[in-house]
Design a protein around this motif. Structure first.
Motif, PDB file in Angstrom:
ATOM      1  N   UNK A   1       0.817  -1.219   0.000  1.00 17.15           N
ATOM      2  CA  UNK A   1       0.000   0.000   0.000  1.00 17.15           C
ATOM      3  C   UNK A   1       0.847   1.263   0.000  1.00 17.15           C
ATOM      4  N   UNK A   2       1.970   1.242   0.726  1.00 10.60           N
ATOM      5  CA  UNK A   2       2.847   2.414   0.745  1.00 10.60           C
ATOM      6  C   UNK A   2       3.391   2.706  -0.643  1.00 10.60           C
ATOM      7  N   UNK A   3       3.732   1.650  -1.357  1.00  8.63           N
ATOM      8  CA  UNK A   3       4.255   1.794  -2.717  1.00  8.63           C
ATOM      9  C   UNK A   3       3.197   2.395  -3.630  1.00  8.63           C
ATOM     10  N   UNK A   4       1.972   1.865  -3.537  1.00  2.61           N
ATOM     11  CA  UNK A   4       0.882   2.383  -4.368  1.00  2.61           C
ATOM     12  C   UNK A   4       0.626   3.854  -4.082  1.00  2.61           C
ATOM     13  N   UNK A   5       0.642   4.219  -2.790  1.00  2.00           N
ATOM     14  CA  UNK A   5       0.436   5.628  -2.425  1.00  2.00           C
ATOM     15  C   UNK A   5       1.523   6.514  -3.006  1.00  2.00           C
TER      16      UNK A   5
END
Length: 331
Positions: free
Chosen positions: A103-107
């Protein structure tokens, strides 16, 4: 009670309830493939019910015009349903947990596109690690499924993976739109939470047949205490532990640094992964473990739980390269 004990208690509650939520959900899916939408609906109804009882002012004193919530709420609904319904498409819980760790990567990727933000070199390295981990884990699972059923296809599983990918980037996109909304009208997280769930309830209309099948499965499950079907008991337990999990995390955010809370949530994901593998005999190869290390290492680096050696020198090098290409310096 000593005030210092409360955050520690909240930490154990967060770990216990968040892990319990994952275990209960996986147990429910193992008994009813159609249960995921009903589980999501129950969570939405619980949040809306809380809002109507304790925050009635949201209905007539909303700080943000309701029309501005519609798109975000529909995106919120679709991402939540996608994340849960993926379990009904032969995607096991370890794969779900590994995907959600990205999720951090997607954000970061969505923020790069939407706000043209630039990040430190360690953030880009962390993105690379998590991406490699997710891709390798997914490829390994695809190989296992192909070998176990060489004459069949993996369309169902691939659909589940697509749903997880949509949920990952859909959630990140929703965060960007909500950030812009708060920038325009001010931060009102409680109101946003209420309306995202209230408007999102409309989306469940298209899932009425699925919900009906799940209710039938629940009613036909084994009766337990007071002759209540066990699946309804699981559903109540799932909603309860999820609520305690979320509230414990929010409490920790008010008492501890974001770094400490990130450590707790990362530990929670790892424990949930272990429990899923042990309790439900999910196949997890050595390659899966290697990819898991990449994912958690990348997440820890992104959250600054760890640092890379000589980062300052590496950062200066990248800034020089970017200046030579007329690109804005990294921050």
């Amino acid at each position: 009670m000593d005030i210092k004990v409360l955050p520690v208690l909240a930490m154990f509650l967060a770990l216990f309830c968040c892990c319990s939520n994952v275990i209960v959900l996986e147990e429910m899916v193992s008994k009813s493939k159609d249960c995921t939408v009903l589980v999501t609906l129950s969570g939405f109804l619980f949040i809306v019910g809380q809002g109507l009882v304790f925050n009635k002012q949201y209905l007539y004193e909303n700080k943000i015009p309701i029309k501005n919530y519609i798109f975000i709420a529909l995106l919120f609904f679709s991402t939540n349903v996608s994340n849960n319904i993926a379990l009904s498409y032969e995607v096991d819980m370890p794969t779900v947990l590994i995907f959600r760790s990205g999720s951090l990567v997607a954000n970061m990727i969505v923020s790069l596109i939407a706000f043209r933000r630039h990040y430190s070199v360690s953030k880009y390295i962390s993105v690379g690690l998590v991406t490699i981990g997710v891709l390798v884990s997914t490829a390994e699972t695809a190989t296992i499924k192909t070998q176990s059923n060489p004459t069949g296809d993996i369309t169902t599983w691939a659909t589940g993976i697509s749903l997880l990918a949509y949920g990952l980037f859909g959630s990140a996109t929703m965060g960007v739109f909500q950030e812009k909304l708060f920038g325009r009208f001010g931060k009102h997280p409680g109101e946003a939470l209420f309306y995202n769930h209230l408007i999102g309830l409309l989306g469940f209309i298209v899932s009425i047949p699925n919900i009906g099948r799940a209710i039938s499965d629940f009613n036909q499950s084994e009766p337990v205490i007071f002759n209540i079907p066990i699946m309804w008991g699981y559903l109540l337990l799932n909603v309860a532990v999820q609520n305690i999990c979320v509230r414990s995390i929010y409490y920790l955010l008010s008492e501890w640094t974001s770094l400490a809370v990130t450590l707790v949530t990362t530990l929670r994901k790892f424990l949930s992964l272990l429990l899923s593998i042990v309790l439900f005999n999910n196949e997890f190869t050595r390659t899966h473990w290697y990819s898991t290390v990449f994912v958690f290492l990348g997440s820890a680096l992104f959250s600054e739980l760890i640092t890379i050696p000589h980062e300052a020198e590496l950062q200066k090098f990248f800034n020089r390269v970017n200046r030579n290409k007329n690109i804005l310096p990294l921050h």
